[in-house]
Design an enzyme around this catalytic site. Structure first.
Site, PDB file in Angstrom:
ATOM      1  N   LYS A 258      38.892  32.406  56.474  1.00  0.00           N
ATOM      2  CA  LYS A 258      40.257  31.865  56.483  1.00  0.00           C
ATOM      3  C   LYS A 258      40.283  30.655  57.415  1.00  0.00           C
ATOM      4  CE  LYS A 258      44.982  32.868  58.121  1.00  0.00           C
ATOM      5  NZ  LYS A 258      45.952  33.892  58.566  1.00  0.00           N
ATOM      6  N   ASP A 263      49.016  27.456  61.725  1.00  0.00           N
ATOM      7  CA  ASP A 263      49.908  28.352  60.995  1.00  0.00           C
ATOM      8  C   ASP A 263      51.268  28.428  61.687  1.00  0.00           C
ATOM      9  OD1 ASP A 263      51.119  30.270  59.480  1.00  0.00           O
ATOM     10  OD2 ASP A 263      49.910  31.956  60.226  1.00  0.00           O
ATOM     11  N   LYS A 270      57.545  30.955  62.251  1.00  0.00           N
ATOM     12  CA  LYS A 270      57.272  31.891  63.344  1.00  0.00           C
ATOM     13  C   LYS A 270      58.176  31.577  64.538  1.00  0.00           C
ATOM     14  CE  LYS A 270      52.283  32.575  62.603  1.00  0.00           C
ATOM     15  NZ  LYS A 270      52.320  34.031  62.363  1.00  0.00           N
ATOM     16  N   ASP A 281      43.980  29.701  63.932  1.00  0.00           N
ATOM     17  CA  ASP A 281      44.042  30.478  62.693  1.00  0.00           C
ATOM     18  C   ASP A 281      42.938  30.088  61.705  1.00  0.00           C
ATOM     19  OD1 ASP A 281      45.316  32.629  61.505  1.00  0.00           O
ATOM     20  OD2 ASP A 281      46.774  31.405  60.425  1.00  0.00           O
ATOM     21  N   ASP A 340      54.681  33.158  55.680  1.00  0.00           N
ATOM     22  CA  ASP A 340      53.799  33.375  56.829  1.00  0.00           C
ATOM     23  C   ASP A 340      52.633  34.306  56.489  1.00  0.00           C
ATOM     24  OD1 ASP A 340      52.869  33.071  59.384  1.00  0.00           O
ATOM     25  OD2 ASP A 340      54.341  34.415  60.310  1.00  0.00           O
ATOM     26  N   GLU A 342      50.179  33.761  54.626  1.00  0.00           N
ATOM     27  CA  GLU A 342      49.504  32.712  53.879  1.00  0.00           C
ATOM     28  C   GLU A 342      47.993  32.919  53.797  1.00  0.00           C
ATOM     29  OE1 GLU A 342      50.064  32.558  57.021  1.00  0.00           O
ATOM     30  OE2 GLU A 342      48.107  31.922  57.707  1.00  0.00           O
ATOM     31  N   ARG A 344      46.174  35.531  53.147  1.00  0.00           N
ATOM     32  CA  ARG A 344      45.754  36.276  51.962  1.00  0.00           C
ATOM     33  C   ARG A 344      45.867  35.412  50.705  1.00  0.00           C
ATOM     34  NH1 ARG A 344      50.107  40.876  53.181  1.00  0.00           N
ATOM     35  NH2 ARG A 344      49.599  40.146  55.271  1.00  0.00           N
TER      36      ARG A 344
HETATM   37  N1  BES Z   1      47.774  34.084  61.323  1.00  0.00           N
HETATM   38  C1  BES Z   1      48.708  35.151  61.287  1.00  0.00           C
HETATM   39  C2  BES Z   1      48.188  36.421  61.940  1.00  0.00           C
HETATM   40  C3  BES Z   1      47.900  36.379  63.417  1.00  0.00           C
HETATM   41  C4  BES Z   1      48.833  36.874  64.308  1.00  0.00           C
HETATM   42  C5  BES Z   1      46.689  35.934  63.899  1.00  0.00           C
HETATM   43  C6  BES Z   1      48.562  36.883  65.654  1.00  0.00           C
HETATM   44  C7  BES Z   1      46.419  35.942  65.249  1.00  0.00           C
HETATM   45  C8  BES Z   1      47.348  36.421  66.134  1.00  0.00           C
HETATM   46  C9  BES Z   1      49.052  35.471  59.833  1.00  0.00           C
HETATM   47  O1  BES Z   1      49.020  34.414  58.946  1.00  0.00           O
HETATM   48  C10 BES Z   1      50.431  36.011  59.823  1.00  0.00           C
HETATM   49  O2  BES Z   1      51.322  35.273  60.115  1.00  0.00           O
HETATM   50  N2  BES Z   1      50.586  37.284  59.483  1.00  0.00           N
HETATM   51  C11 BES Z   1      51.863  37.902  59.421  1.00  0.00           C
HETATM   52  C12 BES Z   1      51.926  38.679  58.146  1.00  0.00           C
HETATM   53  C13 BES Z   1      53.300  39.199  57.835  1.00  0.00           C
HETATM   54  C14 BES Z   1      54.224  38.057  57.471  1.00  0.00           C
HETATM   55  C15 BES Z   1      53.180  40.182  56.692  1.00  0.00           C
HETATM   56  C16 BES Z   1      51.979  38.815  60.627  1.00  0.00           C
HETATM   57  O3  BES Z   1      51.010  39.458  60.983  1.00  0.00           O
HETATM   58  O4  BES Z   1      53.045  38.838  61.223  1.00  0.00           O
HETATM   59 ZN    ZN Z   2      47.806  32.831  59.468  1.00  0.00          ZN
HETATM   60 MN    MN Z   3      50.889  33.363  58.905  1.00  0.00          MN
END
Ligand code: BES
Ligand code: ZN
Ligand code: MN
Length: 494
Positions: A258, A263, A270, A281, A340, A342, A344
Site C-alpha cells: 500500500k 492519507d 480525518k 501511509d 478513508d 482507501e 483496500r
Molecule cells: N491509513 C489508515 C490506517 C492507519 C491508521 C494507519 C492509523 C496508521 C495509523 C487507513 O487508510 C484508514 O484510514 N483506515 C480507517 C478505516 C475505516 C474508515 C474503516 C481506520 O482505520 O479508521
Molecule cells: Zn490509509
Molecule cells: Mn484512510
C-alpha cells in the site's frame, strides 16, 4: 558507520570504548587482557547479585587497551531475546560513543559459538546509527562520519563472518532507506516520486520494472488507484518490479504494498490530531520497494514480483464521494461508503496484478487499519490470510529478525457486515467492530483464485513516537527484514 572485523585476541585490540555483552546462559567473549577481564568479572557478579541492573561502565587508566569499558547484561528471561538485546546494546554503545566522542569502539563477540551474533551486531550498528536529520540545522554526524566500530570475532569464523557482515549491512542499509522514505513529508514523496525512485533502484540492482501512469491504469482497468487518486494533483502510479532468477522457478511470490503517499481521509476527512502521521501511509510500499532492492543484489532462487500501489488521498472538487460506486479489476463492484478506507481500494488493483503476473504466493503489506493498532499496539503487526504454511513462514521470518506478527482470524460470518444494497461490496463494515478483520475479509474478495495469500497490517509498527530498542523515534522500515528473509529461504527445505 564504518564497520571493521578483527580476528585478533583482545590483548592486541586498541579502542576508545570496549563493549562486552554478558548473557546469563552463554559466554560470548574471550578476554585475554587481565585488567579488562577483572572488570568484566566485577560486572558479572554485580549483575548476578542484582547490585547492578543492566549496564556497567568504567573508565580505564592510561596504557589500558581502551579508555573506557561498558558491559551489558542480557538475562535469560522469556521476554528477553539475546539477538534483539545484542542489537539494542550495540546501538546503545554507539550512542554512548557519540556522546563521549569515543571515535573507535570495539565490541567482543569472539567466543567460538558467538558467530551468529556478528550479523546482529552489524544490524544494531547500522540501524542504531540511523538518524533522520536532513531538515535540521543542527546535525551530529559523528557516528556517520567519524566513528569506527570494530567487531572482534573468533579467528575460525573469518569466512562466514565476512558473509554475515555483508548480508546484514546490506539489509540494514535498505531498512534505513525505507525509513528515510517514510519519514519524508508527503509533499516530497508523491506517487510519481515513488515511481521514479523505483525506476532508479531497478536500474541500480538489476530488476525488471514497469510503471503505469493514469493512462496505463485506465487502459488496464485498475480503477481502485484511479478512484482514490482522483482528488489529488499528484496522480496515482502502479509500479511493478521483477526479480527473475537464473533457474526457472516453479513458485512466484508477489509482494503488494500500500503506497498512499498521504492519507487525509479524502472527503471522509480525518480529524487533525496526528493527521501528519499519514505521510507514512506508504510504509507498505516502502517495505516492498526496499525488499526488492535488497533481493535484487542477493538474487534468491525464487521469482519475486514487487507491486507498489501509489496514490494520494486528498479531498477536492474531483475527489470520490461517499456513495460512489466503481467496478474493480476482477469485476466486483464496490460502494465507497467511506473514502478513508482507501487502502483496500488501491490494493484490489495490486492483488489483481499479482494474479496477472502468475503469483502462486501473495503477501500484501499495508498500514491498513487503526483497529489493528488498538488490538496489537505499536510493537506487533497483524497477519491474516488463507494459507497456513505461508502465514507460518512469514511469522517465522519475522521472529528471525525481531519483527513480530500476530495472527487474527478471518471470521467468515463477519462478511455479512460488508454487504450493501447498492453494490457487490461496501468498502467499510457495518457496526465498526473488528476493523482489522473486516478489512482482511474485504481484501480476500480480490485475491486471485488458487494463490496462497497473507495480509500484513503494519499500521502499528509503521512509526514509533519514542526511541525503541535500536530504533530512533519515527519510521521503523517495518517489514523489510521479514520479507527479505521470506524470499531468501523460500526454497529452503524444512
Ligand atoms: N491509513 C489508515 C490506517 C492507519 C491508521 C494507519 C492509523 C496508521 C495509523 C487507513 O487508510 C484508514 O484510514 N483506515 C480507517 C478505516 C475505516 C474508515 C474503516 C481506520 O482505520 O479508521
Ligand atoms: Zn490509509
Ligand atoms: Mn484512510
Amino acid at each position: 558507520m564504518n564497520i571493521k572485523l578483527s580476528f585478533s585476541p583482545v590483548s592486541q585490540v586498541q579502542a576508545d570504548l570496549m563493549v562486552v555483552v554478558l548473557d546469563e546462559a552463554r559466554v560470548l567473549h574471550v578476554v585475554d587482557d587481565p585488567a579488562i577481564a577483572a572488570h568484566v568479572e566485577r560486572a558479572a557478579s554485580g549483575f548476578r547479585e542484582k547490585t547492578l541492573k543492566r549496564e556497567y561502565f568504567a573508565t580505564l587508566p592510561d596504557g589500558a587497551r581502551a579508555r573506557a569499558l561498558v558491559v551489558y547484561w542480557s538475562p535469560s528471561l522469556k521476554s528477553w531475546n539475546l539477538w534483539e538485546n545484542v542489537k539494542t546494546f550495540t546501538a546503545r554503545a554507539l550512542r554512548l560513543a557519540r556522546d563521549y566522542r569515543y571515535a573507535s569502539v570495539a565490541l567482543l563477540v569472539n567466543a567460538a559459538d558467538a558467530a551468529p551474533l556478528l550479523g546482529k551486531v552489524v544490524e544494531g550498528a547500522v540501524l542504531g546509527a540511523y538518524t533522520f536529520d536532513r531538515y535540521k540545522q543542527e546535525k551530529d554526524e559523528f557516528l556517520q562520519k567519524e566513528a569506527q566500530l570494530t567487531i572482534v570475532c573468533h579467528p575460525d569464523h573469518q569466512a562466514d563472518a565476512e558473509a554475515r557482515r555483508g548480508r546484514y549491512a546490506w539489509v540494514s542499509e535498505n531498512v534505513n532507506q525505507a525509513r528515510d522514505l517514510i519519514n519524508e513529508p508527503g509533499a516530497v514523496v508523491t506517487p510519481a516520486f515513488l515511481a521514479e525512485r523505483a525506476g532508479e533502484i531497478a536500474k541500480e540492482v538489476g530488476l525488471e520494472v514497469e510503471i503505469l501512469d493514469p493512462a496505463g491504469l485506465k487502459a488496464r482497468g485498475y480503477a481502485g488507484l484511479l478512484r482514490v487518486g482522483q482528488g489529488s494533483p499528484n496522480a496515482p502510479r502502479m509500479v511493478i518490479l521483477r526479480h527473475v532468477p537464473r533457474q526457472e522457478s516453479a513458485e512466484t511470490i508477489a509482494l503488494v504494498g500500500k503506497g498512499i503517499t498521504f492519507d487525509s481521509g479524502g472527503i471522509s476527512l480525518k480529524p487533525g490530531d496526528h493527521m501528519w502521521e499519514m505521510k507514512g501511509d506508504m510504509a507498505g510500499a516502502a517495505a516492498v520497494l526496499f525488499t526488492m532492492r535488497t533481493i535484487g543484489r542477493m538474487a534468491p532462487d525464487v521469482k519475486v514480483i514487487g507491486i507498489l500501489c501509489c496514490a494520494e488521498n486528498l479531498p477536492d472538487a474531483n475527489a470520490q464521494r461517499p456513495g460512489d460506486i466503481f467496478t474493480a479489476k476482477n469485476g466486483k463492484s464496490i460502494m465507497v461508503d467511506n473514502t478513508d478506507a482507501e487502502g483496500r481500494l488501491v490494493l484490489t488493483d495490486g492483488l489483481a496484478r499479482a494474479g496477472e503476473e502468475g503469483a502462486t504466493h501473495i503477501v500484501d503489506i499495508a498500514t491498513l487499519t487503526g483497529a489493528v493498532v488498538r488490538a496489537l499496539g505499536p510493537s506487533v503487526a497483524g497477519i491474516l490470510g488463507t494459507d497456513r504454511g505461508l502465514i507460518e513462514r512469514v511469522i517465522r521470518s519475522g521472529e528471525n529478525h525481531g519483527e513480530a506478527f500476530w495472527e487474527l482470524p478471518l471470521v467468515d460470518e463477519y462478511c455479512e457486515a460488508l454487504k450493501t444494497p447498492y453494490a457487490d461490496l461496501n468498502n467499510i463494515a457495518a457496526g465498526g467492530l473488528a476493523g482489522a478483520i473486516t478489512a482482511g475479509l474485504f481484501l480476500r474478495e480480490f485475491v486471485p483464485e488458487k494463490a496462497a495469500w497473507a495480509h500484513l497490517d503494519i499500521a502499528g509498527p509503521m512509526f514509533r513516537d519514542k526511541d525503541w530498542k535500536y530504533y530512533e523515534a519515527g519510521a521503523l522500515g517495518f517489514g523489510v527484514k521479514t520479507l527479505v528473509d521470506l524470499c531468501e529461504r523460500f526454497h529452503e527445505k524444512e
